[in-house]
Write a protein that holds these residues in place. Structure first.
Motif, PDB file in Angstrom:
ATOM      1  N   THR A   5       0.834  -1.193   0.000  1.00  0.00           N
ATOM      2  CA  THR A   5       0.000   0.000   0.000  1.00  0.00           C
ATOM      3  C   THR A   5       0.873   1.250   0.000  1.00  0.00           C
ATOM      4  OG1 THR A   5      -1.707  -1.157   1.259  1.00  0.00           O
ATOM      5  CG2 THR A   5      -1.807   1.245   1.264  1.00  0.00           C
ATOM      6  N   PHE A   6       0.527   2.184  -0.876  1.00  0.00           N
ATOM      7  CA  PHE A   6       1.152   3.501  -0.895  1.00  0.00           C
ATOM      8  C   PHE A   6       0.147   4.474  -0.310  1.00  0.00           C
ATOM      9  CE2 PHE A   6       2.261   7.517  -3.154  1.00  0.00           C
ATOM     10  CZ  PHE A   6       3.481   7.718  -2.534  1.00  0.00           C
ATOM     11  N   VAL A   7       0.528   5.167   0.756  1.00  0.00           N
ATOM     12  CA  VAL A   7      -0.366   6.088   1.443  1.00  0.00           C
ATOM     13  C   VAL A   7       0.153   7.504   1.244  1.00  0.00           C
ATOM     14  CG1 VAL A   7      -1.462   6.679   3.640  1.00  0.00           C
ATOM     15  CG2 VAL A   7      -0.764   4.309   3.200  1.00  0.00           C
ATOM     16  N   TYR A   8      -0.692   8.337   0.642  1.00  0.00           N
ATOM     17  CA  TYR A   8      -0.306   9.729   0.393  1.00  0.00           C
ATOM     18  C   TYR A   8      -1.560  10.548   0.151  1.00  0.00           C
ATOM     19  CZ  TYR A   8       2.771  13.544  -1.034  1.00  0.00           C
ATOM     20  OH  TYR A   8       3.438  14.740  -1.108  1.00  0.00           O
ATOM     21  N   PHE A   9      -1.378  11.811   0.001  1.00  0.00           N
ATOM     22  CA  PHE A   9      -2.489  12.706  -0.297  1.00  0.00           C
ATOM     23  C   PHE A   9      -2.873  12.585  -1.773  1.00  0.00           C
ATOM     24  CE2 PHE A   9      -0.010  14.731   3.151  1.00  0.00           C
ATOM     25  CZ  PHE A   9      -0.978  14.690   4.140  1.00  0.00           C
ATOM     26  N   PRO A  10      -4.045  13.090  -2.164  1.00  0.00           N
ATOM     27  CA  PRO A  10      -4.466  12.997  -3.564  1.00  0.00           C
ATOM     28  C   PRO A  10      -3.854  14.097  -4.439  1.00  0.00           C
ATOM     29  CG  PRO A  10      -6.204  13.993  -2.288  1.00  0.00           C
ATOM     30  CD  PRO A  10      -5.109  13.626  -1.315  1.00  0.00           C
ATOM     31  N   VAL A  11      -2.542  14.246  -4.325  1.00  0.00           N
ATOM     32  CA  VAL A  11      -1.801  15.240  -5.113  1.00  0.00           C
ATOM     33  C   VAL A  11      -0.535  14.576  -5.642  1.00  0.00           C
ATOM     34  CG1 VAL A  11      -2.674  17.208  -3.788  1.00  0.00           C
ATOM     35  CG2 VAL A  11      -0.554  16.106  -3.085  1.00  0.00           C
ATOM     36  N   GLY A  12       0.131  15.256  -6.548  1.00  0.00           N
ATOM     37  CA  GLY A  12       1.397  14.746  -7.068  1.00  0.00           C
ATOM     38  C   GLY A  12       2.501  14.926  -6.041  1.00  0.00           C
ATOM     39  N   ILE A  30      -2.000  -0.915  -3.598  1.00  0.00           N
ATOM     40  CA  ILE A  30      -3.160  -0.116  -3.208  1.00  0.00           C
ATOM     41  C   ILE A  30      -2.689   1.330  -3.085  1.00  0.00           C
ATOM     42  CG2 ILE A  30      -4.865   0.305  -1.390  1.00  0.00           C
ATOM     43  CD1 ILE A  30      -4.494  -2.752  -0.697  1.00  0.00           C
ATOM     44  N   ASP A  31      -3.345   2.225  -3.795  1.00  0.00           N
ATOM     45  CA  ASP A  31      -3.019   3.650  -3.757  1.00  0.00           C
ATOM     46  C   ASP A  31      -4.021   4.330  -2.832  1.00  0.00           C
ATOM     47  OD1 ASP A  31      -2.062   6.174  -4.230  1.00  0.00           O
ATOM     48  OD2 ASP A  31      -2.600   6.222  -6.357  1.00  0.00           O
ATOM     49  N   GLU A  32      -3.670   4.406  -1.548  1.00  0.00           N
ATOM     50  CA  GLU A  32      -4.564   4.978  -0.543  1.00  0.00           C
ATOM     51  C   GLU A  32      -4.329   6.476  -0.457  1.00  0.00           C
ATOM     52  OE1 GLU A  32      -5.657   4.586   4.196  1.00  0.00           O
ATOM     53  OE2 GLU A  32      -4.333   3.111   3.281  1.00  0.00           O
ATOM     54  N   ARG A  33      -5.314   7.239  -0.866  1.00  0.00           N
ATOM     55  CA  ARG A  33      -5.190   8.694  -0.888  1.00  0.00           C
ATOM     56  C   ARG A  33      -5.959   9.296   0.283  1.00  0.00           C
ATOM     57  NH1 ARG A  33      -4.017  10.461  -6.899  1.00  0.00           N
ATOM     58  NH2 ARG A  33      -3.047   8.519  -7.582  1.00  0.00           N
ATOM     59  N   ILE A  34      -5.228   9.970   1.155  1.00  0.00           N
ATOM     60  CA  ILE A  34      -5.800  10.557   2.364  1.00  0.00           C
ATOM     61  C   ILE A  34      -6.281  11.981   2.046  1.00  0.00           C
ATOM     62  CG2 ILE A  34      -5.363  11.221   4.767  1.00  0.00           C
ATOM     63  CD1 ILE A  34      -5.119   8.185   4.192  1.00  0.00           C
ATOM     64  N   PRO A  40      -5.883  14.934  10.073  1.00  0.00           N
ATOM     65  CA  PRO A  40      -5.640  15.037  11.523  1.00  0.00           C
ATOM     66  C   PRO A  40      -5.857  13.718  12.268  1.00  0.00           C
ATOM     67  CG  PRO A  40      -6.812  16.970  10.772  1.00  0.00           C
ATOM     68  CD  PRO A  40      -6.785  15.998   9.609  1.00  0.00           C
ATOM     69  N   ALA A  41      -6.870  12.968  11.887  1.00  0.00           N
ATOM     70  CA  ALA A  41      -7.131  11.689  12.556  1.00  0.00           C
ATOM     71  C   ALA A  41      -6.145  10.616  12.124  1.00  0.00           C
ATOM     72  CB  ALA A  41      -8.565  11.225  12.256  1.00  0.00           C
ATOM     73  N   ARG A  42      -5.648  10.699  10.896  1.00  0.00           N
ATOM     74  CA  ARG A  42      -4.728   9.683  10.373  1.00  0.00           C
ATOM     75  C   ARG A  42      -3.260   9.960  10.721  1.00  0.00           C
ATOM     76  NH1 ARG A  42      -6.197   6.299   6.130  1.00  0.00           N
ATOM     77  NH2 ARG A  42      -4.161   5.428   6.635  1.00  0.00           N
ATOM     78  N   LEU A  51       3.621  11.804   5.627  1.00  0.00           N
ATOM     79  CA  LEU A  51       3.409  11.014   4.421  1.00  0.00           C
ATOM     80  C   LEU A  51       4.396  11.484   3.361  1.00  0.00           C
ATOM     81  CD1 LEU A  51      -0.498  10.943   4.204  1.00  0.00           C
ATOM     82  CD2 LEU A  51       1.025   9.161   5.074  1.00  0.00           C
ATOM     83  N   PRO A  52       4.725  10.619   2.410  1.00  0.00           N
ATOM     84  CA  PRO A  52       4.134   9.331   2.094  1.00  0.00           C
ATOM     85  C   PRO A  52       4.642   8.202   2.986  1.00  0.00           C
ATOM     86  CG  PRO A  52       5.843   9.811   0.495  1.00  0.00           C
ATOM     87  CD  PRO A  52       5.733  11.016   1.403  1.00  0.00           C
ATOM     88  N   ASN A  53       3.847   7.133   2.997  1.00  0.00           N
ATOM     89  CA  ASN A  53       4.228   5.867   3.624  1.00  0.00           C
ATOM     90  C   ASN A  53       4.072   4.760   2.593  1.00  0.00           C
ATOM     91  OD1 ASN A  53       2.998   6.119   7.088  1.00  0.00           O
ATOM     92  ND2 ASN A  53       4.600   7.241   6.066  1.00  0.00           N
ATOM     93  N   TRP A  54       4.983   3.802   2.636  1.00  0.00           N
ATOM     94  CA  TRP A  54       4.908   2.580   1.830  1.00  0.00           C
ATOM     95  C   TRP A  54       4.804   1.434   2.815  1.00  0.00           C
ATOM     96  CZ3 TRP A  54       3.843   0.923  -2.820  1.00  0.00           C
ATOM     97  CH2 TRP A  54       4.244  -0.356  -3.229  1.00  0.00           C
ATOM     98  N   ILE A  55       3.768   0.613   2.684  1.00  0.00           N
ATOM     99  CA  ILE A  55       3.546  -0.503   3.601  1.00  0.00           C
ATOM    100  C   ILE A  55       3.652  -1.790   2.800  1.00  0.00           C
ATOM    101  CG2 ILE A  55       1.973  -1.563   5.265  1.00  0.00           C
ATOM    102  CD1 ILE A  55       0.623   1.309   5.391  1.00  0.00           C
TER     103      ILE A  55
END
Length: 123
Positions: A5-12, A30-34, A40-42, A51-55
């Motif tokens: 899973t790649f966790v990041y915001f919905p931006v480049g 999985i491209d998880e866009r926060i 704040p909760a995450r 972020l980013p995080n790679w899991i």
């Protein structure tokens, strides 16, 4: 083996080079866009509160350039020769300070003419 899973915001921004490498290498992930409202909760759950995080395989990694190097090694994009690896790191290190000037231009869609001119000037 679970899907990474790649966790990041919905931006480049700094995460875009990671997404580009993964796309080029045809990696299934999985491209998880926060969304900003959810951040704040995450944030306390993110490694280093950033972020980013790679899991992957239960291991969470942070820092965009470290993730990029890791994935580059893993998928054959990073030089095995130490001198060539140093040169690649120098290129990344030279470009890195330019990101703050470029990111606001391209993070949120198509830039206007003034921002595009800035992009051309900086690069």
């Amino acid at each position: 083996m679970s899907t990474p899973t790649f966790v990041y915001f919905p931006v480049g921004a700094t995460g875009e080079s990671i997404r580009q490498l993964l796309a080029h290498a045809k990696v299934k992930y999985i491209d998880e866009r926060i969304m900003p409202a959810d951040w704040p909760a995450r944030k306390p759950l993110a490694m280093g509160n950033s972020l980013p995080n790679w899991i992957e395989n239960g291991q969470t990694m942070n820092e965009s350039q470290a993730i990029l190097r890791y994935l580059g090694h893993k998928h054959g994009y990073y030089p095995k020769d130490e001198l060539a690896a140093w040169k690649a790191d120098c290129i990344v290190g030279t470009i890195q300070p330019l990101y703050p000037k470029i990111n606001p231009t391209f993070m949120f869609g198509k830039p206007d003419d003034a921002h595009f001119d800035l992009y051309i000037k900086v690069w």
